[in-house]
Design an enzyme around this catalytic site. Sequence first.
Site, mmCIF file in Angstrom:
data_model
loop_
_atom_site.group_PDB
_atom_site.id
_atom_site.type_symbol
_atom_site.label_atom_id
_atom_site.label_comp_id
_atom_site.label_asym_id
_atom_site.label_seq_id
_atom_site.Cartn_x
_atom_site.Cartn_y
_atom_site.Cartn_z
ATOM 1 N N ASP A 270 1.808 3.359 1.785
ATOM 2 C CA ASP A 270 0.781 2.636 2.531
ATOM 3 C C ASP A 270 -0.586 3.093 2.022
ATOM 4 O O ASP A 270 -0.688 3.813 1.041
ATOM 5 C CB ASP A 270 0.925 2.870 4.036
ATOM 6 C CG ASP A 270 0.918 4.346 4.406
ATOM 7 O OD1 ASP A 270 0.429 5.156 3.589
ATOM 8 O OD2 ASP A 270 1.403 4.690 5.496
ATOM 9 N N CYS B 280 -1.237 7.237 1.881
ATOM 10 C CA CYS B 280 -0.256 8.171 1.313
ATOM 11 C C CYS B 280 -0.899 9.488 0.876
ATOM 12 O O CYS B 280 -0.267 10.541 0.969
ATOM 13 C CB CYS B 280 0.500 7.526 0.159
ATOM 14 S SG CYS B 280 -0.551 6.968 -1.210
ATOM 15 N N ILE C 51 -1.052 4.691 -8.406
ATOM 16 C CA ILE C 51 -1.451 4.052 -7.149
ATOM 17 C C ILE C 51 -0.899 4.771 -5.919
ATOM 18 O O ILE C 51 -1.325 4.487 -4.803
ATOM 19 C CB ILE C 51 -1.006 2.568 -7.093
ATOM 20 C CG1 ILE C 51 0.516 2.464 -7.268
ATOM 21 C CG2 ILE C 51 -1.731 1.738 -8.135
ATOM 22 C CD1 ILE C 51 1.049 1.043 -7.082
ATOM 23 N N HIS C 52 0.020 5.699 -6.113
ATOM 24 C CA HIS C 52 0.691 6.310 -4.961
ATOM 25 C C HIS C 52 0.795 7.820 -5.124
ATOM 26 O O HIS C 52 1.065 8.329 -6.214
ATOM 27 C CB HIS C 52 2.097 5.715 -4.807
ATOM 28 C CG HIS C 52 2.875 6.294 -3.663
ATOM 29 N ND1 HIS C 52 2.599 6.011 -2.353
ATOM 30 C CD2 HIS C 52 3.919 7.166 -3.647
ATOM 31 C CE1 HIS C 52 3.441 6.674 -1.567
ATOM 32 N NE2 HIS C 52 4.243 7.377 -2.335
ATOM 33 N N HIS D 262 -16.854 -11.474 -4.781
ATOM 34 C CA HIS D 262 -15.449 -11.704 -4.417
ATOM 35 C C HIS D 262 -14.715 -10.358 -4.378
ATOM 36 O O HIS D 262 -14.805 -9.575 -5.320
ATOM 37 C CB HIS D 262 -14.768 -12.622 -5.432
ATOM 38 C CG HIS D 262 -15.411 -13.963 -5.538
ATOM 39 N ND1 HIS D 262 -15.179 -14.832 -6.596
ATOM 40 C CD2 HIS D 262 -16.283 -14.598 -4.716
ATOM 41 C CE1 HIS D 262 -15.881 -15.935 -6.419
ATOM 42 N NE2 HIS D 262 -16.566 -15.813 -5.288
#
Length: 304
Positions: free
Chosen positions: A113, A116, A222-223, A298
């Site tokens: 999530d 983490c 990413i984790h 954006h």
Amino acid sequence: MLRLRCKTREGTQLLQGLTDRSSIRELQERIAGVTGISGPLQRVMVGFPPLSLDLSDEEATLKNMSIKSGDTLIVEEDKSKLRSATPPVSKTDIGNWNAPAQPTIVRRVVPADNSCLFTSIYYVVEGGVYDPACALEMRSLIAEIVASDQSAYCDAVLGKSNEEYCSWIRREDTWGGAIEVSILSKFYQCEICVVDTQTVRIDRFGEDSGYTKRVLLIYDGIHYDPLQRQFPDPDMPPMTVFSTTDDEALVQAMELADDARKKRQFTDVNQFALRCMACQKGLTGQSAARDHAKETGHTNFGEV
């Protein structure tokens, strides 16, 4: 009243109702109540590195045993006390004997999530306590530290204003990174080593601060997951806090990362195929997404 934790291979429990005047017998009764391990079979360790307590004098007080509030007691079942006798060892037994497996560094997977990093750091610094609810508290802690020192945590360091950062880090959909690891290293007074599975590199936060304790995380792009030392004895709880002189832990962490790299168990964020969900423009990598966000405003991207 003492604030004590009891840690076993099954997890960590609070020991309530004890003071520094409580006896060893009372301590063993409380431990038996939360672990199911009866007093005579308990092996209790405390401190860093963990040292076994002498439980032979049941009337000795916890103060006499130098047990203090905040301590985590590591409890094992002493199976040697279950054996009434040990059979003699034959030559055949010696010939077939295999050396026991060695303790090794392993990954303890936490949910993928947005929190983490915080879950992983809390797990290791608290000695193996898994509590996903800690993330909100840790985010608030970081925000308070940053807000209290605006000269150290300025726009150039944070990439945004101090006030904007404090609001940003409190959000549950934001990710932690190097800034947050550095802050938590100082707060917990320990070296935090992050092993990168893509580059097999260790980033050591607090390395030059003279800390005596070290914790380990593994990062795949990413984790984050926490790393712990697993022991061959299933009754021995994993170790998550190491001495900064324990180079073997770093070597094994690097080996674990290298194995993950060979299996391509990492995410190269610079090669992500992304699409802007606002204008549908195709992009490659987080740098391109960041530039596009600055140019257009954006901020909603999806992975292709």
